[in-house]
Motif scaffolding. Sequence first.
Motif, PDB file in Angstrom:
ATOM      1  N   VAL A 277       0.859  -1.176   0.000  1.00  0.00           N
ATOM      2  CA  VAL A 277       0.000   0.000   0.000  1.00  0.00           C
ATOM      3  C   VAL A 277       0.898   1.230   0.000  1.00  0.00           C
ATOM      4  O   VAL A 277       1.521   1.544   1.012  1.00  0.00           O
ATOM      5  N   PRO A 278       1.036   1.905  -1.137  1.00  0.00           N
ATOM      6  CA  PRO A 278       1.881   3.094  -1.180  1.00  0.00           C
ATOM      7  C   PRO A 278       1.304   4.201  -0.309  1.00  0.00           C
ATOM      8  O   PRO A 278       0.088   4.394  -0.268  1.00  0.00           O
ATOM      9  N   VAL A 279       2.205   4.868   0.423  1.00  0.00           N
ATOM     10  CA  VAL A 279       1.766   5.921   1.332  1.00  0.00           C
ATOM     11  C   VAL A 279       2.621   7.151   1.098  1.00  0.00           C
ATOM     12  O   VAL A 279       3.838   7.033   0.910  1.00  0.00           O
ATOM     13  N   GLY A 280       1.986   8.315   1.084  1.00  0.00           N
ATOM     14  CA  GLY A 280       2.725   9.549   0.869  1.00  0.00           C
ATOM     15  C   GLY A 280       3.383  10.018   2.152  1.00  0.00           C
ATOM     16  O   GLY A 280       3.131   9.488   3.238  1.00  0.00           O
ATOM     17  N   SER A 281       4.222  11.016   2.022  1.00  0.00           N
ATOM     18  CA  SER A 281       4.933  11.523   3.213  1.00  0.00           C
ATOM     19  C   SER A 281       4.630  12.997   3.444  1.00  0.00           C
ATOM     20  O   SER A 281       4.817  13.494   4.539  1.00  0.00           O
ATOM     21  N   VAL A 282       4.165  13.687   2.427  1.00  0.00           N
ATOM     22  CA  VAL A 282       3.939  15.127   2.571  1.00  0.00           C
ATOM     23  C   VAL A 282       2.450  15.453   2.540  1.00  0.00           C
ATOM     24  O   VAL A 282       1.955  16.277   3.299  1.00  0.00           O
ATOM     25  N   GLY A 283       1.707  14.766   1.694  1.00  0.00           N
ATOM     26  CA  GLY A 283       0.286  15.045   1.595  1.00  0.00           C
ATOM     27  C   GLY A 283      -0.033  16.146   0.615  1.00  0.00           C
ATOM     28  O   GLY A 283      -1.035  16.829   0.726  1.00  0.00           O
ATOM     29  N   ASP A 284       0.860  16.340  -0.361  1.00  0.00           N
ATOM     30  CA  ASP A 284       0.610  17.386  -1.352  1.00  0.00           C
ATOM     31  C   ASP A 284       0.170  16.738  -2.670  1.00  0.00           C
ATOM     32  O   ASP A 284       0.025  15.520  -2.760  1.00  0.00           O
ATOM     33  N   ASN A 285      -0.026  17.554  -3.687  1.00  0.00           N
ATOM     34  CA  ASN A 285      -0.517  17.033  -4.959  1.00  0.00           C
ATOM     35  C   ASN A 285       0.409  15.979  -5.523  1.00  0.00           C
ATOM     36  O   ASN A 285      -0.025  14.962  -6.046  1.00  0.00           O
ATOM     37  N   PHE A 286       1.733  16.203  -5.390  1.00  0.00           N
ATOM     38  CA  PHE A 286       2.649  15.244  -5.993  1.00  0.00           C
ATOM     39  C   PHE A 286       2.499  13.875  -5.339  1.00  0.00           C
ATOM     40  O   PHE A 286       2.536  12.844  -6.006  1.00  0.00           O
ATOM     41  N   ASP A 287       2.295  13.869  -4.026  1.00  0.00           N
ATOM     42  CA  ASP A 287       2.090  12.587  -3.362  1.00  0.00           C
ATOM     43  C   ASP A 287       0.855  11.892  -3.909  1.00  0.00           C
ATOM     44  O   ASP A 287       0.851  10.691  -4.150  1.00  0.00           O
ATOM     45  N   ARG A 288      -0.204  12.665  -4.123  1.00  0.00           N
ATOM     46  CA  ARG A 288      -1.422  12.047  -4.655  1.00  0.00           C
ATOM     47  C   ARG A 288      -1.143  11.448  -6.028  1.00  0.00           C
ATOM     48  O   ARG A 288      -1.555  10.328  -6.342  1.00  0.00           O
ATOM     49  N   TYR A 289      -0.382  12.196  -6.840  1.00  0.00           N
ATOM     50  CA  TYR A 289       0.013  11.682  -8.154  1.00  0.00           C
ATOM     51  C   TYR A 289       0.850  10.412  -8.001  1.00  0.00           C
ATOM     52  O   TYR A 289       0.538   9.367  -8.582  1.00  0.00           O
ATOM     53  N   ALA A 290       1.849  10.475  -7.135  1.00  0.00           N
ATOM     54  CA  ALA A 290       2.777   9.346  -7.006  1.00  0.00           C
ATOM     55  C   ALA A 290       2.045   8.121  -6.463  1.00  0.00           C
ATOM     56  O   ALA A 290       2.245   6.999  -6.941  1.00  0.00           O
TER      57      ALA A 290
END
Lengths: 422, 547, 178, 164
Positions: A277-290
Amino acid sequence: MAAPSSTETETAGPRRVVLGVQEALDLDAPDLPSEPMPLNMGPSHPAMHGTVRMVLEVEGEKITTADVQIGYLHRCFEKESEHATWTQIFPYTDRLNYVSPMLNNVGYAMAVEKLLGIDRRIPERAQFIRVLIGEISRITDHMTCLGAGAMELGAFTPFLYLLKAREWLYELLEELSGARLTHSYVRIGGLTHDLTDDFVPRLRDIINRMRGVLVDCDKLLTRNRIFRDRMDGIGIISKEDAMAWGLTGPVGRSTGLAYDVRKDHPYLVYDRFDFDVPVGSVGDNFDRYAVRLEEIQQSMRILEQAMDKLPAGPFTLDDPRIALPPKSETYNSIEAMIAHFKIIMDGIHVPAGEVYSFTEGGNGELGFYIVSDGTGRPWKCRVRPPCVPAVAILGKVLPGLFIADIVPTFGMMNMIGGECDR
Amino acid sequence: MSVGVPPPVPSSPFSPAVQPPSSAAALSTETVTVTIDGRVHQVPKGMNLLEACNQAGCNVPYFCYHPGLTSPAVCRQCLVDVKGSPKPVPSCYTPVTDKMEVTTNSPKVLDVRRQMLEFTLLNHPIDCPICDKAGECTLQKLYFDWDAKLARNDGIKVRKDKVVDVGKNVVLDQERCILCTRCIRVCNEVARSPDLTFVNRGDHEILTTAPGRRLDNPYALNTVDVCPVGALTSKDFRFSMRVWELYTTPSVCTGCATGCNTEIHSSRGRVHRLVPRQNLDVNAFWMCDEGRFTYKELHQGRAVAPRAAGSPADWDSALDDAARRLRSALDAGPQRAGIALSAACTNEDLHAAACLAFDHLGIERVYLTGRPAGWHDDILVSADKNPNTAGARAIAGPKLKSAADLAADIKSGTLGALLAVGDVFDLPADVPLGRVDALVALASHMTAMAEAAHVLLPLSAWAEVDGTITNRQGRVQRLRPAIPPPGDSLPGWEILSHLARKFGAAMELDSARAVFAEAKAKHAFMKDADWGRAHLPVQLRFASSRG
Amino acid sequence: MGLDFLHTTTVGAAINWARKFSLFQYPFVTACCGMEFMATAAPKYDIARFGSEFPRFSPRQADLLFVVGTITERQGPVLRRIYDQMCEPKWVIAFGVCAATGGFYQNYSVMPGADQCIPVDVYIPGCPPRPEQVLDALILLQKRIAAGEGHSQVVLASERGYDVPTAAIRPRVASGGK
Amino acid sequence: MAQLVLDRLALHFTGGEIEETGSQHGNEWARIHRKSWVRVCTFLRDDPVTDMKMFIDLTCVDRFSREPRFDVVLHVYSVARKHRVRLYAGVALEDPTLDTLVSVWPGANWFEREAFDLYGVRFTGHPDLRRILMYPEFVGHPLRKDYPKEKRQPLVRRTPGSVD
């Protein structure tokens, strides 16, 4: 191969956010007096997906308040459901999140099966097929979101590439279900019919070709300066907010909230597959994209395992009061004719009760809260739309951003009208 | 018999023949103890076992049994195990006895049920897609509930006549008939005219008309209701609508003063049929064919828009005009003004009319009109063809004049202004309505009165309004709206309260229920009437109330 | 006279021929059909081949209005306003059964067909329609344009006696009775 | 799955706040007295054992023939403990009001607006209780059982006989 972004999201330390344009302007923005100006976006606006209206108040380029208004695509899913038999509701679920219809089909079918008490008796092959088609739908969902998001930022090429790949999947599903988009392939107790003979080999072939497409898009976007400048550090959401606002799915996970129904409450046969389960670290748009980009990779992993383990067997439950009799019988014997007639016209009789059943939809936790009064149609059939919280939190995220930031932020929330307004 | 004379009210609404043979009324008060599926129950002595079981909540299926008819025990669907008897017994034919031990769900009983269904279906044609009963068919229901297994044989089915014209309202399909004899018993016991019978034997046995007779008795369509399959179908209804698409609304028949309880079956603003609704105190399970066809008038010759001085007008101007004309006539002399009440109106409309006429306008002349009297029998049909005569008499007060007086007064020209509430049918054709200076008609149909009226205010009909009517026994029964009113028509009480406002009279009535409450407080005959609870029109496919 | 007649018709025909291959479309995308609309624009079906690829998100610059997806009562005024803002001559395509009739959404919120509030030249059935159907509809519309049968072309011709681009700058006649 | 949540509630609230609890199809549910709606929810969120930090769903059910006629239905979830619970609060037709949960979970905002829009339940203390799915001119609450499915309230229609 996995997208580089995935390595970033999986490595321990947080990704360093390169604050681009916004920070710079903050620094040397001349301190001019400016009075608040109301600005209307949508409902018919290229970035508003045709069904959202934003009433903004801006000071210069900066947004001070944002009033997001939905409801332009309210098609009364609930009211229609209350006037339809349990089976007749499948076409309506197709059109909730019309970018991943199969996931809605599966989610709804599982809710009704819980109420019927047959959820443990669904044949294994049917469950595997449900996983297969569900993950395919998830891939089309994310591909559309990424492609459209990129296009709205001016990157037209990835859009064309991704839609080309989506077309392959549409054609596969069309061969399976007869419809490119609105499949209605799932039924209570199983599926309408079995997989086509060459489904598995064709899917393998498509997956291989898709890998190439994803590499292209990854190269085109992930390190693209312009793209990064408009995604990095824009629209940051904290983990606590994500929970309090009910954000799930890619948007929720981008904030570091590691909640995926497939992992935390495994349904169907998801507990038999090995996926991350990929999880972001910042919570910004790029994380949503990634996160979305990586989830496509993970879905493909699931698909491959599911194809390897796909068992033989019946594709639907063997219960004359739930599954339709064979057509030859229906036309040639009064017994099967009556059974067919009762199931179609009076509907499957679901015992009175209430259930909240939830699955991992394209945008997050797709919940069905169903109330039955024991007749052939639901007393209430409520869908918990995962993208409503994502749109709702925009009113909190947008203030402080620039008008130009609305486009990527809104795009990455992946608001789907049919699901948001129902 | 004119409407002026009160109709004779039978002490019991039924002749003994219509009285349900095995209903609680016919039972003795002493009770016996039976054990059903292991649970002990106290039931009245002499009650038949089937009713005892279903009362106890153990659902025993049946075809031939009917609560309103005698039990021949021919369908063998209701077989249950009784301790001590060698083989299962037909529960519809077995009176309960003390210390009886019954099993309704033993494997053996279930198996017998399945086999009986399989046997019944052996020769049943594959007609569901073209059968009018499909969707409310008992055979479909029982098969699906108790069998639901696929066919075990593909033998040739016995062929019989598909279309037999047995009567002016009924068509028979002999292939579909499962020989339950319900229709025969309805003719013999309810209509008391033995029109139907069986001939031949074995799987060649067929239903047909008795020698020299046709199924033309006034209760023939009840055979269609009781038929558990699509063998007997109504010429009026067949092929006009699929039943599962219909919405059902409880209502009351307005064909005569009996007030049989009915269900209105409607769809998309059209009524498609009326069927009887069980009420042991009024009509048991039956109604007459005439009553079933009263729905036709709902869609014929309706008054849909207000008219003032012969030309269409909007509500406001029409009401203004009506008020002006009546006012001028009243100023000329109140004694020359009169109000005609129709005995077909609801209690609410009549109450509103009475308030306006007596309390606010001071009109003394009250005429009670309505449909002329007609034929009657001692089963259900009463001679008074108006549904609310009792209510109208009570509300309109003592000094009532008849329709004949109305005709006379118009002829003699002593009637200067007339406010006609409801359709007036029973005026002679030669009445010179032109002699009335101010004629204001609240009418639902374009009757002669409505045509001649200076001001026509369109009235919603009985299937479109909320309200109550009073039958010949003095029972206040509830009408419910099943379809939207056509055009601009409004309920009478609403029109009258608007009209009252034009006169500057304070008559604030905001809902039918409010009017009902007001009338209830005022009139003795309504004192123990109950408005009843709200009801949603429900589609038959989801109501699972029939078949 | 005859020559004059010949002359004008030729001009009209030439203009209509030019129009049918230079459609600037305004995609009024609301719902599911948008997915298929994307597919129609995407490489495989490539609506660009038919001279109508250019999406204009400003009604003033568009002359073909694609009503893509369900139109709700709430959306109605928006759609009407956008239609009114488009310059004449203009054409409208109802994309999918929802836009054509409301489809299987017959309820308190869904407008039974976009033609309840704006005129429609071509209706595309399907829920959603296949991209081939869309291209078919586009070709059909182009035929109508060439024949001068578009609804606004007919209006202009009936009011002016002829239909040339000058109509595009003619002031709107007020009140719906136009 | 979440029985301990119900036990915790029973343990902590003894003044009749919890009217009824139960479990069906693996969903634990509790019927809360509407007066103590917010108190119970705040407790569920802050109590370390229940730890219902995540807002999932809020909607309403029209029971029509039952009193009180409406049920406001809330689903909340604990990410850490992986358990969820469903809460009901009965709301009568005569006085369709309930305290807002926006202060507890900000995510409840739009869901409460929807319940107000479609069922007419008014949430006292809500920051802006506007219609959300229907347009402001709309009269009535369409998801109530007595609102006809096809009763439209058009905002715009073509003038009859006009060409556009």
